[in-house]
Design a protein around this motif. Sequence first.
Motif, PDB file in Angstrom:
ATOM      1  N   ILE A 143     -20.210  -3.461   9.177  1.00 34.71           N
ATOM      2  CA  ILE A 143     -19.000  -4.032   8.593  1.00 34.71           C
ATOM      3  C   ILE A 143     -18.972  -3.779   7.088  1.00 34.71           C
ATOM      4  N   LYS A 144     -20.113  -3.893   6.461  1.00 34.45           N
ATOM      5  CA  LYS A 144     -20.188  -3.673   5.008  1.00 34.45           C
ATOM      6  C   LYS A 144     -19.779  -2.242   4.650  1.00 34.45           C
ATOM      7  N   LYS A 145     -20.092  -1.290   5.534  1.00 36.99           N
ATOM      8  CA  LYS A 145     -19.726   0.103   5.261  1.00 36.99           C
ATOM      9  C   LYS A 145     -18.215   0.286   5.174  1.00 36.99           C
ATOM     10  N   ASN A 146     -17.482  -0.507   5.951  1.00 33.21           N
ATOM     11  CA  ASN A 146     -16.020  -0.410   5.937  1.00 33.21           C
ATOM     12  C   ASN A 146     -15.377  -1.298   4.881  1.00 33.21           C
ATOM     13  N   SER A 147     -16.173  -2.118   4.227  1.00 35.44           N
ATOM     14  CA  SER A 147     -15.618  -3.081   3.273  1.00 35.44           C
ATOM     15  C   SER A 147     -15.213  -2.413   1.966  1.00 35.44           C
ATOM     16  N   GLY A 148     -14.380  -3.118   1.232  1.00 38.92           N
ATOM     17  CA  GLY A 148     -13.954  -2.633  -0.082  1.00 38.92           C
ATOM     18  C   GLY A 148     -12.805  -1.659  -0.068  1.00 38.92           C
ATOM     19  N   ARG A 149     -12.152  -1.483   1.077  1.00 36.28           N
ATOM     20  CA  ARG A 149     -11.057  -0.515   1.181  1.00 36.28           C
ATOM     21  C   ARG A 149      -9.714  -1.100   0.763  1.00 36.28           C
ATOM     22  N   TYR A 150      -9.651  -2.433   0.645  1.00 40.96           N
ATOM     23  CA  TYR A 150      -8.369  -3.078   0.397  1.00 40.96           C
ATOM     24  C   TYR A 150      -8.431  -3.928  -0.873  1.00 40.96           C
ATOM     25  N   GLN A 151      -7.306  -3.976  -1.522  1.00 42.79           N
ATOM     26  CA  GLN A 151      -7.147  -4.843  -2.698  1.00 42.79           C
ATOM     27  C   GLN A 151      -6.133  -5.923  -2.355  1.00 42.79           C
ATOM     28  N   LEU A 152      -6.586  -7.189  -2.340  1.00 42.56           N
ATOM     29  CA  LEU A 152      -5.751  -8.306  -1.903  1.00 42.56           C
ATOM     30  C   LEU A 152      -5.246  -9.141  -3.070  1.00 42.56           C
ATOM     31  N   LYS A 153      -4.076  -9.732  -2.858  1.00 38.83           N
ATOM     32  CA  LYS A 153      -3.578 -10.750  -3.775  1.00 38.83           C
ATOM     33  C   LYS A 153      -2.707 -11.727  -2.991  1.00 38.83           C
ATOM     34  N   PRO A 154      -2.658 -12.994  -3.383  1.00 41.43           N
ATOM     35  CA  PRO A 154      -1.846 -13.975  -2.641  1.00 41.43           C
ATOM     36  C   PRO A 154      -0.364 -13.622  -2.680  1.00 41.43           C
ATOM     37  N   PHE A 155       0.302 -13.853  -1.577  1.00 46.22           N
ATOM     38  CA  PHE A 155       1.740 -13.673  -1.456  1.00 46.22           C
ATOM     39  C   PHE A 155       2.439 -14.681  -2.383  1.00 46.22           C
ATOM     40  N   GLU A 156       3.367 -14.210  -3.194  1.00 52.89           N
ATOM     41  CA  GLU A 156       3.949 -15.077  -4.215  1.00 52.89           C
ATOM     42  C   GLU A 156       4.832 -16.182  -3.648  1.00 52.89           C
ATOM     43  N   ILE A 421      -0.452 -16.226   3.304  1.00 55.18           N
ATOM     44  CA  ILE A 421      -0.203 -14.802   3.435  1.00 55.18           C
ATOM     45  C   ILE A 421      -0.771 -14.094   2.209  1.00 55.18           C
ATOM     46  N   TYR A 422      -1.357 -12.907   2.440  1.00 53.30           N
ATOM     47  CA  TYR A 422      -1.888 -12.087   1.344  1.00 53.30           C
ATOM     48  C   TYR A 422      -1.268 -10.696   1.432  1.00 53.30           C
ATOM     49  N   ALA A 423      -0.858 -10.185   0.283  1.00 53.93           N
ATOM     50  CA  ALA A 423      -0.403  -8.801   0.192  1.00 53.93           C
ATOM     51  C   ALA A 423      -1.612  -7.932  -0.126  1.00 53.93           C
ATOM     52  N   PHE A 424      -1.607  -6.691   0.350  1.00 57.77           N
ATOM     53  CA  PHE A 424      -2.748  -5.819   0.047  1.00 57.77           C
ATOM     54  C   PHE A 424      -2.317  -4.372  -0.102  1.00 57.77           C
ATOM     55  N   ILE A 425      -3.156  -3.619  -0.774  1.00 54.54           N
ATOM     56  CA  ILE A 425      -3.014  -2.169  -0.905  1.00 54.54           C
ATOM     57  C   ILE A 425      -4.279  -1.542  -0.331  1.00 54.54           C
ATOM     58  N   GLU A 426      -4.115  -0.536   0.512  1.00 53.21           N
ATOM     59  CA  GLU A 426      -5.263   0.182   1.054  1.00 53.21           C
ATOM     60  C   GLU A 426      -5.658   1.281   0.067  1.00 53.21           C
ATOM     61  N   LYS A 427      -6.815   1.133  -0.530  1.00 52.72           N
ATOM     62  CA  LYS A 427      -7.288   2.112  -1.521  1.00 52.72           C
ATOM     63  C   LYS A 427      -7.951   3.310  -0.860  1.00 52.72           C
ATOM     64  N   GLU A 428      -8.558   3.098   0.263  1.00 53.59           N
ATOM     65  CA  GLU A 428      -9.262   4.171   0.975  1.00 53.59           C
ATOM     66  C   GLU A 428      -8.978   4.038   2.460  1.00 53.59           C
ATOM     67  N   PRO A 429      -8.405   5.067   3.100  1.00 53.31           N
ATOM     68  CA  PRO A 429      -8.022   4.958   4.516  1.00 53.31           C
ATOM     69  C   PRO A 429      -9.241   4.801   5.426  1.00 53.31           C
ATOM     70  N   LEU A 430      -9.036   4.117   6.506  1.00 52.96           N
ATOM     71  CA  LEU A 430     -10.050   4.064   7.550  1.00 52.96           C
ATOM     72  C   LEU A 430     -10.149   5.431   8.214  1.00 52.96           C
ATOM     73  N   VAL A 431     -11.341   5.843   8.560  1.00 50.27           N
ATOM     74  CA  VAL A 431     -11.560   7.143   9.194  1.00 50.27           C
ATOM     75  C   VAL A 431     -11.758   6.919  10.686  1.00 50.27           C
ATOM     76  N   PHE A 432     -10.791   7.365  11.469  1.00 50.03           N
ATOM     77  CA  PHE A 432     -10.859   7.151  12.908  1.00 50.03           C
ATOM     78  C   PHE A 432     -11.337   8.378  13.656  1.00 50.03           C
TER      79      PHE A 432
END
Length: 648
Positions: A143-156, A421-432
Amino acid sequence: MALKKYFLLVLLTLIFGSVVTFAQERLLNKGNEKYEEYSFSPAIDIYKKVLDKGFVSADLLRKLGNSYYYNSEYKEAGETFGRLVKEFQSEVTAEDYFKYAQTLKSLAEYERANEIMFKFSEITSNDVRAKQFKSASDYIADIKKNSGRYQLKPFEYNSPYSDFAPSFYKEGLIFSSDRDTGNFARYRHTWNAKDFLDLYKVNADSTSKNKVLKLDEYVNTRLHESTSITTKDGETMYFTRNNLVAGKYKKDDKGIIRLKIFRATMMDDGLWGEVEELPFNSDSYSVAHPALSPDEKTLYFASDMPGTLGASDIFMVEINKDRTFGTPVNLGSNINTEARETFPFVTEEAILYFSSDGHPGLGGLDVFATKIKRKDFNGNIMNVGEPVNSVKDDFTFIFKEETRKGYMASNREEGMGYDDIYAFIEKEPLVFDCIQQVTGTVRDKISNQVLVGATVKVLNEENEEILSTITDSEGTYSLVLDCNQGNFVRALMEGYTPHEEYIGVSDGKPKIIDFYLERDRITAGYGDDLAKLLQLSTIYFDFDKYNIRKDSEVEIEKVIAAMEKYPSLRLKVNSHTDSRGPAAYNLWLSKKRAESTVNYMINKGISSDRLASEGYGESRLLNECEDGVSCSSVKHELNRRSEFIILE
């Protein structure tokens, strides 16, 4: 007189004790009644009162723990399950262990959680969750290997209440909330003692620009409305609602108000109307949390309908051109476990996101993802990692690949309300894409000789050829497969029976597959040398010896295997020598070597009437190395040979 007072005291004590016991039983029965109705909040209050009065049992602790668990009160659930395991060890069930492990994860006590999961897996070896736990040696590291791909912030637009289930709608969102809208006589839901949910929109149109507006009364009722999905043209919406018939809620046989999916159509006046429930809803089970495929021809949803593996599974159903529906289909045991799988969402690139507490996660519900290929759901299941996932419940994940942006909900500690609710941006795509290298050799099964130019093909589970290659001069091949799907690897060679092996969905680790092909038949006739057909190495004898050497045994065993495969085969063993030494002695030595070979085969079970032998000495040389001619030792070796001549 004193004796009368004593008996009176005993009688009063018995009567008082009976009254107390009866009161406890009545209170416990009331708690169980609420529990069976899924009214977990009042059930918790009642069970706590019973415990405070000194009564405890495994069943009480189990139901109290479950009530906390389903209300996401994991700290209290962990304490309760811990007490159950400690005080009633012999009565602990597999599900008790599983829920206890999940609550420990939610408290970040992973080492203890793994200990409990080991106990769970010991008594439920066929459980999907147990198999996954055993196969994931260090799931936290994965799980840690996949972590850090998203940047979250609270929904306004979060509130101090419960906000979740975001859904893309035009330029904005529709989401579910129990926020205060000015209704002073608000209804309360007994599952968690929270207000009933309604659907709201924000930034979807000019009327909701920068403000939250409740959807119209055709959609919202006095009971729950939650998860929703709209078509791309904004004309149709699918949403979840409590079972409401003619304005009145309807309970099942257990007194539970089930969930159903409804479909609403946008009217000319801009309001949602023509609300209809879907035909596969039921009064006896829940159908909820709709999602649409990219082409909008398939509806995904969660349900506990018959055929469900766990508490809830994810299903799909075809949407016909006339807006009718096919038959719901369970997505199968790769997606669904014996626990909860729920809140599906499918992206334009056919990535299925869903929440689960059955697959290995950080605690509570985690968000998982898998690639759908031609409605094949057997691909790798990937935990999307932190910060989307946490030790709490993380769910209702939605995402657009075009913008790399999305939203999700969680009940993590730092939130403003019960759910946020949290808004997020995917900084690095998941590799499927999962790539697996498969290598090996292709050999003759009897002779063990490599087969040069053999074809090795890869076919998918629909028997469609994907790729092929040819073995090189050493009989080896190399392939690169998609390990997100099952594949058949097949070896073929003219004159041989094809052979194949199946490789299922895997983690992509390299694999070696060696093929040993059997001949369709021995394409030979009377007088042919079987040794040449089987590509046998030379059968050697030590100088001046005629006993079978160990290295020659291997080659003779191949001839024996051929005779066992073809019962009608009869052979004559012809042995030869080189020209060195007297001719008469060479003739005797060659006969003894031929006889020794035949005797070896007889001792291995070949009938003597199928074998003959003859020695030719140096009379049939293969080259110029006769008496008086100087030759190398290599050339002389070519004449020291045994032949296996086919007689029949």
